[in-house]
Design a protein around this motif. Structure first.
Motif, PDB file in Angstrom:
ATOM      1  N   ILE A 135     -18.155  14.158 -57.361  1.00 26.78           N
ATOM      2  CA  ILE A 135     -18.113  13.446 -56.075  1.00 26.78           C
ATOM      3  C   ILE A 135     -19.063  12.268 -56.164  1.00 26.78           C
ATOM      4  O   ILE A 135     -20.225  12.431 -56.549  1.00 26.78           O
ATOM      5  N   GLU A 136     -18.554  11.075 -55.867  1.00 25.79           N
ATOM      6  CA  GLU A 136     -19.447   9.912 -55.869  1.00 25.79           C
ATOM      7  C   GLU A 136     -20.077   9.812 -54.484  1.00 25.79           C
ATOM      8  O   GLU A 136     -19.381   9.771 -53.487  1.00 25.79           O
ATOM      9  N   GLU A 137     -21.394   9.738 -54.473  1.00 29.31           N
ATOM     10  CA  GLU A 137     -22.079   9.878 -53.182  1.00 29.31           C
ATOM     11  C   GLU A 137     -22.459   8.561 -52.527  1.00 29.31           C
ATOM     12  O   GLU A 137     -22.873   8.540 -51.377  1.00 29.31           O
ATOM     13  N   ALA A 138     -22.338   7.447 -53.280  1.00 29.23           N
ATOM     14  CA  ALA A 138     -22.953   6.191 -52.827  1.00 29.23           C
ATOM     15  C   ALA A 138     -22.488   5.775 -51.433  1.00 29.23           C
ATOM     16  O   ALA A 138     -23.314   5.421 -50.576  1.00 29.23           O
ATOM     17  N   ASN A 139     -21.167   5.828 -51.180  1.00 24.24           N
ATOM     18  CA  ASN A 139     -20.654   5.375 -49.875  1.00 24.24           C
ATOM     19  C   ASN A 139     -21.208   6.234 -48.748  1.00 24.24           C
ATOM     20  O   ASN A 139     -21.621   5.716 -47.699  1.00 24.24           O
ATOM     21  N   ILE A 140     -21.213   7.539 -48.980  1.00 22.80           N
ATOM     22  CA  ILE A 140     -21.682   8.455 -47.930  1.00 22.80           C
ATOM     23  C   ILE A 140     -23.163   8.213 -47.653  1.00 22.80           C
ATOM     24  O   ILE A 140     -23.596   8.087 -46.506  1.00 22.80           O
ATOM     25  N   ARG A 141     -23.945   8.094 -48.726  1.00 24.29           N
ATOM     26  CA  ARG A 141     -25.398   7.889 -48.554  1.00 24.29           C
ATOM     27  C   ARG A 141     -25.685   6.593 -47.789  1.00 24.29           C
ATOM     28  O   ARG A 141     -26.545   6.566 -46.909  1.00 24.29           O
ATOM     29  N   ARG A 142     -24.928   5.550 -48.129  1.00 19.97           N
ATOM     30  CA  ARG A 142     -25.160   4.266 -47.457  1.00 19.97           C
ATOM     31  C   ARG A 142     -24.911   4.408 -45.957  1.00 19.97           C
ATOM     32  O   ARG A 142     -25.706   3.955 -45.134  1.00 19.97           O
ATOM     33  N   GLN A 186     -11.214   7.828 -50.700  1.00 19.44           N
ATOM     34  CA  GLN A 186     -12.159   6.742 -50.404  1.00 19.44           C
ATOM     35  C   GLN A 186     -13.584   7.124 -50.771  1.00 19.44           C
ATOM     36  O   GLN A 186     -14.404   6.251 -51.011  1.00 19.44           O
ATOM     37  N   VAL A 187     -13.881   8.434 -50.811  1.00 21.15           N
ATOM     38  CA  VAL A 187     -15.287   8.819 -51.068  1.00 21.15           C
ATOM     39  C   VAL A 187     -15.782   8.249 -52.398  1.00 21.15           C
ATOM     40  O   VAL A 187     -16.835   7.569 -52.408  1.00 21.15           O
ATOM     41  N   PRO A 188     -15.180   8.397 -53.560  1.00 23.17           N
ATOM     42  CA  PRO A 188     -14.056   9.270 -53.871  1.00 23.17           C
ATOM     43  C   PRO A 188     -14.501  10.649 -54.351  1.00 23.17           C
ATOM     44  O   PRO A 188     -15.560  10.805 -54.934  1.00 23.17           O
ATOM     45  N   ILE A 189     -13.585  11.631 -54.069  1.00 27.40           N
ATOM     46  CA  ILE A 189     -13.761  12.985 -54.595  1.00 27.40           C
ATOM     47  C   ILE A 189     -12.819  13.095 -55.791  1.00 27.40           C
ATOM     48  O   ILE A 189     -11.600  13.023 -55.627  1.00 27.40           O
ATOM     49  N   ARG A 190     -13.394  13.178 -56.969  1.00 26.88           N
ATOM     50  CA  ARG A 190     -12.566  13.168 -58.186  1.00 26.88           C
ATOM     51  C   ARG A 190     -12.159  14.591 -58.563  1.00 26.88           C
ATOM     52  O   ARG A 190     -12.984  15.500 -58.565  1.00 26.88           O
ATOM     53  N   THR A 191     -10.870  14.735 -58.888  1.00 26.72           N
ATOM     54  CA  THR A 191     -10.347  16.066 -59.230  1.00 26.72           C
ATOM     55  C   THR A 191      -9.566  15.988 -60.542  1.00 26.72           C
ATOM     56  O   THR A 191      -9.297  14.901 -61.042  1.00 26.72           O
ATOM     57  N   ASP A 192      -9.168  17.152 -61.033  1.00 28.59           N
ATOM     58  CA  ASP A 192      -8.216  17.143 -62.149  1.00 28.59           C
ATOM     59  C   ASP A 192      -6.828  16.833 -61.576  1.00 28.59           C
ATOM     60  O   ASP A 192      -6.694  16.558 -60.375  1.00 28.59           O
ATOM     61  N   ALA A 193      -5.806  16.876 -62.415  1.00 30.04           N
ATOM     62  CA  ALA A 193      -4.481  16.409 -61.981  1.00 30.04           C
ATOM     63  C   ALA A 193      -3.552  17.556 -61.594  1.00 30.04           C
ATOM     64  O   ALA A 193      -2.341  17.367 -61.516  1.00 30.04           O
ATOM     65  N   ALA A 194      -4.100  18.745 -61.326  1.00 35.41           N
ATOM     66  CA  ALA A 194      -3.244  19.895 -61.002  1.00 35.41           C
ATOM     67  C   ALA A 194      -2.829  19.816 -59.533  1.00 35.41           C
ATOM     68  O   ALA A 194      -3.513  20.351 -58.652  1.00 35.41           O
TER      69      ALA A 194
END
Ligand code: ADP
Ligand code: ASP
Ligand code: MG
Length: 418
Positions: free
Chosen positions: A116-123, A99-107
């Motif tokens: 890491i997208e910060e917009a939701n957390i900052r809001r 939901q953050v989202p924290i983006r990772t590789d596929a391993a």
């Protein structure tokens, strides 16, 4: 007003009462005027329980589904902590990694955080919420749930602190800092007020599970101010735990050795009687690397009559697979045999003072020799010396080395010893 990321591990979140304590500590920091992002682990034992369920159905379960299962423990924890915070009258909102989202590789099971997208957390922070984020998990480009490797909530914490440019990242656990070695093995182990980033990196990579290695790497890359503290002290405690420092000058009283790490995760494989000719290491290790198996220590013995023995270590989980591969290449390289031992352990001395002090390795070997502990392999770098010993002597080795190097004494105390 500072922004603090706090991470609470499994034991700290182990029961409703512990979670209430975490909520009280968070409340204290908010009352002091800080903005808080809190990363939590699954309740202690939960990740093992979940993976155990999957194993009952299939010992080799599909990696994608294993991550779907393993990630749920943290989802429960974020909800529970928010409920505990609400009960204290606080504003709090939970986020899974996706939901953050924290983006990772596929391993799957060892994914790396890419962004890491910060917009939701900052809001939410701006709206006065405590933001509670599930550790250990993220989402890959295709939308699959991923996990970051065991102990990975530490990495979520530090990565979030880096992304949000937090003033500090506090890792709360069941010990009050980083010790000279695991206090469960050596009760006399001494807490370090500071440890350099380089030493922490070595300690973590050589087995000290107090911080996951990737969290230390993140701290180094983004210069995150990182502390390890206890969640079991009074919530108003001002104890500062252990600070990971980036400046060696801060450590005027730097000990030669800072700590001892150990791990039982490796296994040793020896290829016996191989012809000592160019290309032999490649012929042995090439197929192992092609199978994506990491090799740690490597030793090639001096040759007699053109023949040599070649030993190396791999992770214990990959031992059987590596043995099967070598049985396959044995004929090709005309080796006499392949033998393996998965009852070994690695014990390592770590300290930046080793750079400027000769003789530490020989003191280490002498100490082990006096105890009758046979050294099977040795590997050194500028700031560490590691030995492989029989697993049954591991704890003894850690204890005698701790004593030999007087790690229970502060460096200045040590200087005053006769
Ligand atoms: P958490 O669930 O909070 O992440 P972990 O069990 O992963 O906690 O890590 C904390 C444990 O790390 C301690 O209980 C301790 O046994 C172990 N440990 C190993 N080496 C060290 C060390 N050098 N200093 C402190 N703790 C250590
Ligand atoms: N719950 C995960 C584990 O047990 C992640 C963590 O605790 O850091 O490995
Ligand atoms: Mg941990």
């Amino acid at each position: 007003m500072s922004l603090i990321v706090q991470k609470y591990g499994g034991t700290s979140m182990g029961s409703p009462e512990r979670i209430r304590e975490v909520a009280r500590r968070v409340q204290r920091f908010v009352k002091e005027g800080h903005r808080l992002v809190v990363v939590v682990s699954a309740m202690s034992g939960e990740t093992n329980r979940l993976l155990g369920l999957a194993k009952e159905l299939n010992p080799e379960g599909d990696p994608r589904e294993l991550d779907v299962i393993a990630s749920t423990g943290e989802q429960v924890s974020i909800g529970l902590l928010c409920i505990a915070l609400h009960a204290l009258g606080m504003k709090a909102r939970s986020y899974t990694g996706f939901q953050v989202p924290i983006r990772t590789d596929a391993a799957y099971s060892k994914a790396r955080i890419l962004a890491i997208e910060e917009a939701n957390i900052r809001r939410d922070l701006d709206a006065g919420h405590v933001v509670v984020v599930a550790g250990f998990q993220g989402i890959d480009e295709a939308g699959n749930i991923t996990t970051l490797g065991r102990g990975g909530s530490d990495t979520t914490g530090v990565a979030l602190a880096a992304a949000l440019k937090a003033d500090e990242c506090q890792i709360y656990t069941d010990v009050d800092g980083v010790y000279t070695t695991d206090p469960r093995i050596v009760p006399e182990a001494r807490r370090l007020d500071t440890v350099t980033f380089e030493e922490m990196l070595e300690l973590a990579s050589l087995g000290s599970k107090v911080l996951q290695i990737r969290s230390v790497e993140f701290a180094g890359k983004y210069q995150v101010k990182l502390r390890v503290l206890s969640s079991f002290t009074d919530v108003n405690s001002t104890d500062m735990g252990t600070l990971i420092t980036f400046e060696e000058e801060e450590n005027m009283e730097q000990a030669i050795i800072s700590g001892i790490a150990f791990n039982r995760d490796e296994a040793k494989i020896t290829v016996l009687g191989v012809p000592d000719r160019p290309g032999i290491a490649y012929a042995i290790l090439g197929p192992v690397a092609d199978a994506n198996i990491d090799v740690d220590m490597i030793i090639q013995n001096a040759s007699t009559e053109g023949m040599t023995d070649f030993s190396f270590t791999v992770h214990r989980n990959e031992f059987k697979r590596a043995m099967r591969i070598l049985e396959g290449v044995k004929g090709e390289i005309k080796a006499k045999g392949v033998v393996g031992d998965d009852r070994i352990a690695k014990v390592s001395l770590v300290g930046i003072g080793m750079r400027t002090h000769a003789g530490i390795a020989s003191q280490m070997f002498g100490c082990l020799a006096r105890e009758g502990i046979n050294i099977q392999m040795i590997s050194t770098s500028e700031i560490k010396t590691s030995v492989v010993v029989d697993e049954k002597y591991m704890e003894l080795a850690v204890r005698v080395l701790h004593k030999e190097f007087a790690l229970d004494k502060a460096p200045d105390e040590e200087k005053m010893r006769p």
